[in-house]
Write a protein that holds these residues in place. Structure first.
Motif, PDB file in Angstrom:
ATOM      1  N   LEU A   1     -80.333  20.339 -48.961  1.00 37.29           N
ATOM      2  CA  LEU A   1     -80.122  21.781 -48.769  1.00 37.29           C
ATOM      3  C   LEU A   1     -81.252  22.371 -47.919  1.00 37.29           C
ATOM      4  O   LEU A   1     -81.002  23.096 -46.938  1.00 37.29           O
ATOM      5  N   ILE A   2     -82.485  22.038 -48.267  1.00 38.30           N
ATOM      6  CA  ILE A   2     -83.630  22.582 -47.516  1.00 38.30           C
ATOM      7  C   ILE A   2     -83.595  22.090 -46.067  1.00 38.30           C
ATOM      8  O   ILE A   2     -83.785  22.862 -45.123  1.00 38.30           O
ATOM      9  N   ASN A   3     -83.287  20.801 -45.876  1.00 38.02           N
ATOM     10  CA  ASN A   3     -83.225  20.259 -44.511  1.00 38.02           C
ATOM     11  C   ASN A   3     -82.130  20.931 -43.699  1.00 38.02           C
ATOM     12  O   ASN A   3     -82.315  21.229 -42.508  1.00 38.02           O
ATOM     13  N   ALA A   4     -80.986  21.202 -44.354  1.00 39.41           N
ATOM     14  CA  ALA A   4     -79.883  21.846 -43.635  1.00 39.41           C
ATOM     15  C   ALA A   4     -80.269  23.277 -43.249  1.00 39.41           C
ATOM     16  O   ALA A   4     -80.063  23.699 -42.102  1.00 39.41           O
ATOM     17  N   LEU A   5     -80.878  24.008 -44.175  1.00 36.62           N
ATOM     18  CA  LEU A   5     -81.296  25.385 -43.869  1.00 36.62           C
ATOM     19  C   LEU A   5     -82.307  25.401 -42.727  1.00 36.62           C
ATOM     20  O   LEU A   5     -82.254  26.223 -41.820  1.00 36.62           O
ATOM     21  N   THR A   6     -83.239  24.451 -42.782  1.00 31.48           N
ATOM     22  CA  THR A   6     -84.281  24.363 -41.749  1.00 31.48           C
ATOM     23  C   THR A   6     -83.672  24.091 -40.372  1.00 31.48           C
ATOM     24  O   THR A   6     -84.107  24.642 -39.367  1.00 31.48           O
ATOM     25  N   ARG A   7     -82.641  23.234 -40.376  1.00 30.15           N
ATOM     26  CA  ARG A   7     -81.988  22.917 -39.096  1.00 30.15           C
ATOM     27  C   ARG A   7     -81.207  24.113 -38.571  1.00 30.15           C
ATOM     28  O   ARG A   7     -81.161  24.369 -37.375  1.00 30.15           O
TER      29      ARG A   7
ATOM     30  N   ARG B   1     -86.638  13.660 -45.196  1.00 30.77           N
ATOM     31  CA  ARG B   1     -85.701  14.106 -44.149  1.00 30.77           C
ATOM     32  C   ARG B   1     -84.427  13.273 -44.143  1.00 30.77           C
ATOM     33  O   ARG B   1     -83.376  13.742 -43.769  1.00 30.77           O
ATOM     34  N   ARG B   2     -84.546  12.008 -44.542  1.00 29.40           N
ATOM     35  CA  ARG B   2     -83.353  11.158 -44.657  1.00 29.40           C
ATOM     36  C   ARG B   2     -83.149  10.814 -46.115  1.00 29.40           C
ATOM     37  O   ARG B   2     -84.126  10.536 -46.812  1.00 29.40           O
ATOM     38  N   GLY B   3     -81.896  10.839 -46.528  1.00 31.56           N
ATOM     39  CA  GLY B   3     -81.627  10.550 -47.937  1.00 31.56           C
ATOM     40  C   GLY B   3     -82.104  11.729 -48.761  1.00 31.56           C
ATOM     41  O   GLY B   3     -81.849  12.867 -48.422  1.00 31.56           O
ATOM     42  N   GLY B   4     -82.868  11.453 -49.794  1.00 29.63           N
ATOM     43  CA  GLY B   4     -83.393  12.529 -50.620  1.00 29.63           C
ATOM     44  C   GLY B   4     -82.342  13.061 -51.572  1.00 29.63           C
ATOM     45  O   GLY B   4     -81.180  12.651 -51.543  1.00 29.63           O
ATOM     46  N   ASP B   5     -82.748  14.006 -52.419  1.00 31.78           N
ATOM     47  CA  ASP B   5     -81.812  14.545 -53.403  1.00 31.78           C
ATOM     48  C   ASP B   5     -81.088  15.761 -52.823  1.00 31.78           C
ATOM     49  O   ASP B   5     -81.254  16.112 -51.654  1.00 31.78           O
ATOM     50  N   VAL B   6     -80.313  16.411 -53.658  1.00 32.05           N
ATOM     51  CA  VAL B   6     -79.496  17.532 -53.191  1.00 32.05           C
ATOM     52  C   VAL B   6     -80.376  18.693 -52.694  1.00 32.05           C
ATOM     53  O   VAL B   6     -80.039  19.378 -51.723  1.00 32.05           O
TER      54      VAL B   6
ATOM     55  N   TRP C   1     -95.805  16.922 -58.418  1.00 33.51           N
ATOM     56  CA  TRP C   1     -95.378  16.850 -57.014  1.00 33.51           C
ATOM     57  C   TRP C   1     -94.090  16.033 -56.960  1.00 33.51           C
ATOM     58  O   TRP C   1     -93.946  15.052 -57.716  1.00 33.51           O
ATOM     59  N   PRO C   2     -93.149  16.398 -56.090  1.00 28.66           N
ATOM     60  CA  PRO C   2     -91.877  15.678 -56.065  1.00 28.66           C
ATOM     61  C   PRO C   2     -92.060  14.193 -55.744  1.00 28.66           C
ATOM     62  O   PRO C   2     -92.976  13.825 -55.013  1.00 28.66           O
ATOM     63  N   ASP C   3     -91.155  13.407 -56.307  1.00 26.79           N
ATOM     64  CA  ASP C   3     -91.179  11.967 -56.089  1.00 26.79           C
ATOM     65  C   ASP C   3     -90.415  11.680 -54.794  1.00 26.79           C
ATOM     66  O   ASP C   3     -89.192  11.736 -54.769  1.00 26.79           O
ATOM     67  N   LEU C   4     -91.126  11.398 -53.711  1.00 34.07           N
ATOM     68  CA  LEU C   4     -90.489  11.257 -52.397  1.00 34.07           C
ATOM     69  C   LEU C   4     -90.889   9.952 -51.725  1.00 34.07           C
ATOM     70  O   LEU C   4     -91.981   9.428 -51.973  1.00 34.07           O
ATOM     71  N   ALA C   5     -90.002   9.481 -50.846  1.00 34.31           N
ATOM     72  CA  ALA C   5     -90.318   8.260 -50.100  1.00 34.31           C
ATOM     73  C   ALA C   5     -91.338   8.554 -48.999  1.00 34.31           C
ATOM     74  O   ALA C   5     -92.118   7.685 -48.613  1.00 34.31           O
TER      75      ALA C   5
END
Ligand SMILES: Cc1cc2nc3c(=O)[nH]c(=O)nc-3n(C[C@H](O)[C@H](O)[C@H](O)COP(=O)(O)OP(=O)(O)OC[C@H]3O[C@@H](n4cnc5c(N)ncnc54)[C@H](O)[C@@H]3O)c2cc1C
Length: 425
Positions: free
Chosen positions: A414-420, A405-410, A90-94
Motif C-alpha cells: 500500500l505504501i509503495n503504491a501510494l508513493t508511486r 519495495r519488492r514483495g513485503g506485506d500488505v 522495527w519492522p521485520d524486512l528483507a
C-alpha cells in the motif's frame, strides 16, 4: 572538466553526514576529493542523534562498524500519547536491519569524516568556504573561495581559492554556497523547528527510541513530537520538533516548552537543570526538497543544503547519506565520459533521479504535514490511532519509510503504491 590547473576532481563543502559520505563514495571510486569543513572535529551539531534502520543500512553500506563501543542499538519505537504507551519493534524486512542506533553527533560526524579520509578523501578542517568562484563567460562554478580559521572560528591567515570542475554543496540548512549560486528556498515546502539538550539519566541505556505525541502550547496541540533517545554514555538526548506552520497561533517559545515538558516527567528520570548537560540548542529542519534545483552549473546539492529531511519524522541523516551515494555515483559516471556535453547530461539527471527515489514519498509527507497542522486532525490521530496496534504498525512503516519495495506485506504494498502514485514534485 579538464583536471588541468585544478586542485581536485571534486570539492565537497561541509563534512557533516552529507559531505563525508559523498567524499567517501567519490574517493572509493578513485576520484581526487577535497573535503572542506569550517569546524574542527570533534564538534557539536544540534540533532536528536537518532538513526533508524534506514540509516543503519547506509552506515553498513560504507563499512562503518556499529557493533563496538560508542554505539547503542535499539529495537524499535515506544510511542506515548492519548493516555497510551505502545512499543513497536522495527519492522521485520528483507531490505533493512532490524535495529536502529543512537550515537551523539559530537563524535558521529568525526567518525564519518575520518572514514572518508581513510578511503582517500583529503579532509581539510578549519576551512570556511566564503563563496563560489564562477567562470564569468559560462556562469559555471570553477571552485570556491576560502578562509582558514583557528579553533575558535576566527580568521587565521590569508584567504585562498581552490579549483575543481565540480563542487558539492553539503554545507547544511543555510547553504550559503547554493544561495550564492542563486539556488533559492521553496516557500511551498514545510520546515520544522527542533530543540534539544542532554540529561544525565538512568534511562541512558533504554532499548527503545521514545516519542511523545502530545505537545501542548496552552490549549493548542502542536504538530510535532518530543523524543527521548538513550545515548548509552550516561545521558539521553531529549528534545522536541514542531512543524513551523502558519496555523500556529503565535510564536511558540520551544525552549520553554521543552522545560515544561521535562519538568512533568517522573523525578527518577532526572530531567532536572542540575542533570542537564550543555545548553538547549535549536535549529531548523528543511523538508521535502525545500531547496532546488539540486544541480546547477557545476554545483550539486546534498543533504540539508537541498532540504532533504523526511517531512513525516524529521529524519535527515539517512536521506543525506542516500543522496550522497546517488550524487557520487553520478559524478563518477560523468568522469568516465569523454565530452563535456555527455558529462553535463549525466549531471543534469541528478535532480530527476533524486525525485524518482524520494519525490513521491515526500509529496505524501507534505500532505501529512498539512493534515496534522489542523489541530482537530492531530487530536483525532493521537486519541484514536494509538489504541489500534495494527494501524500503528502501518503508521510506523509509513513515517519511518521502512518497506520492502519488492514483495513485503500488505502495508508495504500500500505504501509503495501510494508513493508511486504521488507526483514526484
Ligand atoms: C534538533 C534537531 C534534531 C534532529 N534529529 C535528528 C535525528 O534524530 N535523526 C536524523 O536523522 N536527523 C535529525 N535531524 C536532522 C539532521 O540533523 C540533519 O538532517 C543532518 O545533520 C543533515 O546533514 P548535512 O550533512 O546535510 O548537514 P550538517 O549536518 O548541517 O553538516 C553541514 C556541515 O557543513 C559545514 N559547513 C557549513 N558551512 C560551511 C562553509 N561555509 N564552509 C565549510 N564548511 C561549512 C558545517 O560546519 C557542518 O559540519 C535533526 C535536526 C535538528 C535540528
Amino acid at each position: 572538466m579538464s583536471p588541468m590547473a585544478n586542485d581536485a576532481d571534486v570539492i565537497v563543502v561541509g563534512a557533516g553526514p552529507a559531505g563525508s559520505t559523498t567524499a567517501y563514495y567519490l574517493a572509493a571510486a578513485g576520484l581526487d576529493v577535497l573535503l572542506l569543513e569550517k569546524a574542527a572535529f570533534p564538534r557539536d551539531k544540534v540533532c536528536g542523534d537518532g538513526l533508524t534502520p534506514r540509516a543503519a543500512r547506509q552506515l553498513a553500506r560504507i563499512g562503518v562498524d556499529t557493533s563496538g563501543p560508542g554505539w547503542i542499538r535499539n529495537k524499535g519505537l515506544r510511542v506515548i500519547g492519548g493516555g497510551m504507551r505502545l512499543e513497536m519493534p522495527w519492522p521485520d524486512l528483507a531490505s533493512y536491519p532490524g535495529y536502529g542506533l543512537v550515537r551523539t553527533r559530537f563524535d558521529f560526524d568525526q567518525l564519518l569524516a575520518e572514514h572518508a579520509a581513510a578511503a582517500g578523501a583529503r579532509l581539510q578542517e578549519r576551512t570556511q568556504v566564503t563563496g563560489p568562484v564562477v567562470d564569468e563567460r559560462s556562469g559555471r562554478l570553477t571552485g570556491v573561495a576560502t578562509q582558514p580559521l583557528d579553533d575558535s572560528g576566527r580568521a587565521a591567515g590569508p584567504p585562498g581559492t581552490y579549483r575543481a570542475p565540480l563542487v558539492v554543496a553539503a554545507d547544511g540548512v543555510s547553504s550559503r554556497l547554493a544561495t550564492a549560486m542563486g539556488v533559492r528556498k521553496r516557500e511551498d515546502r514545510p520546515v520544522g523547528v527542533a530543540v534539544r539538550t542532554y540529561f544525565t539519566t538512568p534511562r541512558h541505556t533504554d532499548e527503545w527510541m521514545e516519542s511523545w505525541l502530545e505537545l501542548w502550547d496552552g490549549p493548542h496541540l502542536l504538530p510535532g513530537y518530543g523524543w527521548i533517545f538513550a545515548t548509552g554514555n550516561g545521558t539521553s538526548n531529549v528534545g522536541l520538533g514542531v512543524l513551523d506552520t502558519s496555523k500556529t497561533p503565535h510564536r511558540v517559545d520551544y525552549r520553554r516548552m521543552l522545560r515544561r515538558w521535562t519538568a512533568q516527567t517522573p523525578e527518577h528520570w532526572g530531567f532536572t537543570e542540575e542533570n542537564q548537560v550543555g545548553p538547549i540548542r535549536s535549529a531548523a529542519l528543511p523538508m521535502a526538497f525545500n531547496r532546488q534545483p539540486h544541480y546547477l552549473r557545476g554545483l550539486l546539492l546534498v543533504g540539508d543544503a537541498g532540504g532533504m529531511v523526511n517531512p513525516f519524522n524529521g529524519e535527515g541523516i539517512d536521506y543525506a547519506m542516500e543522496a550522497a551515494n546517488l550524487a557520487a555515483s553520478m559524478i563518477a559516471d560523468a568522469f568516465a565520459l569523454r565530452t563535456d556535453s555527455d558529462r553535463e547530461a549525466v549531471l543534469q539527471r541528478y535532480p530527476a533521479t533524486l525525485k524518482q527515489e524520494h519525490g513521491g514519498y515526500f509529496t505524501l509527507g507534505r500532505i501529512f504535514v498539512k493534515l496534522i497542522s489542523e489541530q482537530r486532525i492531530m487530536k483525532l490521530c493521537t486519541r484514536h490511532g494509538l489504541p489500534h496496534p495494527s494501524l500503528m504498525r502501518f503508521v510506523l512503516k509509513l513515517l519511518a519509510n521502512l518497506t520492502d519495495r519488492r514483495g513485503g506485506d500488505v502495508y508495504d504494498r500500500l505504501i509503495n503504491a501510494l508513493t508511486r502514485l504521488a507526483p514526484a514534485a
